[in-house]
Write a protein that holds these residues in place. Structure first.
Motif, PDB file in Angstrom:
ATOM      1  N   LYS A  23       0.902  -1.292  -0.030  1.00  0.00           N
ATOM      2  CA  LYS A  23       0.010   0.118  -0.122  1.00  0.00           C
ATOM      3  C   LYS A  23       0.996   1.375   0.024  1.00  0.00           C
ATOM      4  N   ALA A  24       2.014   1.356   0.825  1.00  0.00           N
ATOM      5  CA  ALA A  24       2.946   2.203   0.753  1.00  0.00           C
ATOM      6  C   ALA A  24       3.403   2.462  -0.774  1.00  0.00           C
ATOM      7  N   GLU A  25       3.915   1.424  -1.347  1.00  0.00           N
ATOM      8  CA  GLU A  25       4.350   1.624  -2.609  1.00  0.00           C
ATOM      9  C   GLU A  25       3.409   2.158  -3.670  1.00  0.00           C
ATOM     10  N   LEU A  26       2.349   1.617  -3.574  1.00  0.00           N
ATOM     11  CA  LEU A  26       0.994   2.069  -4.450  1.00  0.00           C
ATOM     12  C   LEU A  26       0.703   3.653  -4.067  1.00  0.00           C
ATOM     13  N   SER A 128       9.529   1.515   0.633  1.00  0.00           N
ATOM     14  CA  SER A 128       8.407   0.994  -0.441  1.00  0.00           C
ATOM     15  C   SER A 128       7.865   2.513  -1.179  1.00  0.00           C
ATOM     16  N   PHE A 129       7.392   3.203  -0.247  1.00  0.00           N
ATOM     17  CA  PHE A 129       6.904   4.421  -0.731  1.00  0.00           C
ATOM     18  C   PHE A 129       8.012   5.209  -1.937  1.00  0.00           C
ATOM     19  N   LEU A 130       9.132   5.181  -1.393  1.00  0.00           N
ATOM     20  CA  LEU A 130      10.406   5.773  -2.365  1.00  0.00           C
ATOM     21  C   LEU A 130      10.474   4.866  -3.480  1.00  0.00           C
ATOM     22  N   ARG A 131      10.310   3.561  -3.457  1.00  0.00           N
ATOM     23  CA  ARG A 131      10.427   2.815  -4.609  1.00  0.00           C
ATOM     24  C   ARG A 131       9.300   3.280  -5.699  1.00  0.00           C
ATOM     25  N   GLY A 132       8.114   3.061  -5.235  1.00  0.00           N
ATOM     26  CA  GLY A 132       7.027   3.748  -5.815  1.00  0.00           C
ATOM     27  C   GLY A 132       7.131   4.866  -6.635  1.00  0.00           C
ATOM     28  N   VAL A 133       7.515   5.955  -5.848  1.00  0.00           N
ATOM     29  CA  VAL A 133       7.914   7.123  -6.148  1.00  0.00           C
ATOM     30  C   VAL A 133       8.801   7.293  -7.293  1.00  0.00           C
TER      31      VAL A 133
END
Length: 315
Positions: A23-26, A128-133
């Protein structure tokens, strides 16, 4: 294929993420490049990318975590390269609003009082958030060229959030603006390697490190060769000037007037016209040091100048 594409393809194939990290990546992907679609009273989501692996990943994470109906449309880009463009469509439905509220993209009454970055409390989720960004809006130059990584967004507040999270991982990121965009960037090779480690791009990290090591070795060799060449040129210029000064004194009948110590230095230089000062000192078998011999040769040069010799052409 660009190095950025290689990194994103590797990241898009990572498996085994916990639901909170998905969800953080999304969240990072949709905040970066997603759009909300309104149809009547319901909402949908539109996401577009040229990376097929990323499109599949977004589709998979949406279907795995939310009860939404999705479809994917492939179109041909009108740009020069004419790459395929993959459009992930989440069809308008009441469930979409629930998903957007859970991701904190839409405000939620149930979430009142909770911080906006509640999905980013854990370190694994921030990674994961930075990965998605990065997958949705980042780029990185090949390590064989200049070191540069950047993430581009139109939202200044979102750029500041990215910057804050990167600083939390001790990354020396900075932010600037370009026309209507805000850019978070890294220009230090060590910090780019750390960023790749943070987001889980370990194969890209190894490639980046290997190329950087070879590049640094090549640069060090070039610097050493340039330094040695400069020193050699300096030695040659000094030897040529000293020899010319001695020849000038000989031609004008002033050589025999030199003191014996200066004559000894002059004879040594004439006998070894291409030798360095260190080599000349060795020929003296310890009678005089480098500084003393250099002083004698400079004295000969001064005498030649005083007798009218123009040394500027030897500069």
């Amino acid at each position: 294929m660009s190095f950025s594409s290689d990194v994103k393809n590797e990241l898009a194939r990572l498996e085994g993420l916990k639901p909170c990290c998905q969800k953080a990546e999304l969240l990072g992907v949709l905040r970066m490049s997603g759009a909300i679609v309104l149809r009547g009273m319901n909402m949908g989501i539109h996401f577009s990318t040229e990376n097929a692996a990323l499109a599949r990943r977004v589709l998979q994470m949406l279907k795995s975590n939310y009860k939404v109906r999705t479809e994917i449309v492939v179109t041909r880009s009108r740009r020069l390269k004419k790459n395929n463009r993959y459009q992930v469509e989440v069809l308008p439905d009441p469930e979409v609003a629930k998903a957007l509220k859970e991701l904190r993209i839409l405000p939620s009454e149930e979430a009142e009082g909770e911080p906006k970055d509640v999905l980013l409390r854990k370190s694994c989720c921030r990674r994961s958030f930075l990965r998605g960004v990065f997958m949705a809006g980042g780029s990185i130059s090949r390590p064989s060229s200049d070191y540069h990584l950047e993430i581009v967004t139109e939202n200044q507040e979102f750029a500041r959030l990215i910057l804050k999270i990167m600083h939390g991982f001790q990354l020396n990121a900075r932010m600037t603006d370009r026309k209507n965009d805000f850019i978070v960037y890294l220009k230090d090779g060590d910090h780019i390697i750390d960023f790749l480690s943070v987001i889980g791009a370990h194969q890209a990290l190894m490639e980046f490190e290997n190329v950087r090591i070879i590049k640094d070795m090549r640069n060090n060799v070039n610097r050493q060769v340039n330094c040695e060449t400069a020193n050699l040129n300096k030695v040659i210029r000094a030897a040529v000037l000293q020899t010319a000064c001695i020849r000038y004194l000989q031609e004008h009948g002033d050589y025999d007037l030199l003191p014996d110590l200066l004559k000894e230095a002059a004879d040594l230089r004439l006998a070894h016209p291409n030798a360095s000062l260190n080599e000349l000192t060795d020929y003296m078998d310890g009678k005089i040091g480098k500084s003393g011999l250099n002083h004698r040769l400079k004295k000969i040069q001064q005498i030649a100048e005083s007798k009218g010799m123009d040394i500027t052409k030897y500069a």
